[in-house]
Design an enzyme around this catalytic site. Structure first.
Site: not given
Ligand SMILES: O=c1ccn([C@H]2C[C@H](O)[C@@H](CO)O2)c(=O)[nH]1
Length: 161
Positions: A69-71, A80, A82, A113, A116
């Site tokens: 994940n890359v926020e 996410c 994915e 999620c 995804c």
């Molecule tokens: O299936 C998922 C669920 C959450 N996140 C990440 C999104 C966010 O950066 C962090 C918290 O929700 O987790 C994913 O990468 N994949």
């Protein structure tokens, strides 16, 4: 009409990358997939949630693709794990996802999620095997009654008022 929507129109079971002769869960090296997910989790950029995620999938040609994940400071546009995984899948030659696992901050299995699940369905279809905390299940259990590429065969063409 794109090539894919043409294929979807011609075959109601169409989804990109579909092949015959799927591997069963027992043929998959889940330990290696989990290890790949744990490794890529270390690359996550998650300064806002503090929730690093790593995802890994086996492709039908045997390669493994991963994502983390890359926020973003604008929280809603965070990506996410994915998202990175399906981007990597396409960037490195495409194909069909056969088996998928995802790990959370503790390195243990994490369910994808909702959005995804749809991303995974596009490239793995109903038979994609997904590791969960309660075992390995097909995508049909993770995203029941899925909307998918074949539904687009009902398109009537562009409309506007
Ligand atoms: O299936 C998922 C669920 C959450 N996140 C990440 C999104 C966010 O950066 C962090 C918290 O929700 O987790 C994913 O990468 N994949």
């Amino acid at each position: 009409m794109t090539e894919q929507s043409q294929a979807a129109a011609a075959d109601p079971d169409f989804y990109p990358g579909r092949v015959a002769g799927d591997a069963g869960p027992e043929q998959i090296d889940w330990t290696a997939l989990r290890a790949a997910a744990r490794l890529i989790k270390e690359k996550a950029y998650a300064p806002y949630s503090g929730f690093p995620v790593g995802a890994a999938a086996l492709v039908d040609d045997g390669r493994i693709v991963t994502g983390c994940n890359v926020e973003n400071a604008s929280y809603g546009v965070g990506l996410c794990a994915e998202c990175g995984l399906v981007s990597s899948l396409n960037a490195t030659g495409g194909g069909r996802l056969v088996a998928f696992t995802c790990v959370g901050p503790d390195g243990e299995s994490l369910m994808p999620c909702g959005r995804c699940r749809q991303l995974l369905y596009e490239f793995g279809g109903p038979e994609l095997l997904v590791e969960t905390s309660h075992g390995i299940v097909p995508m049909t259990q993770v995203l029941p009654d899925a909307f998918g590429p074949s539904d687009l065969s009902r398109a009537t063409g562009p409309t506007h008022t």
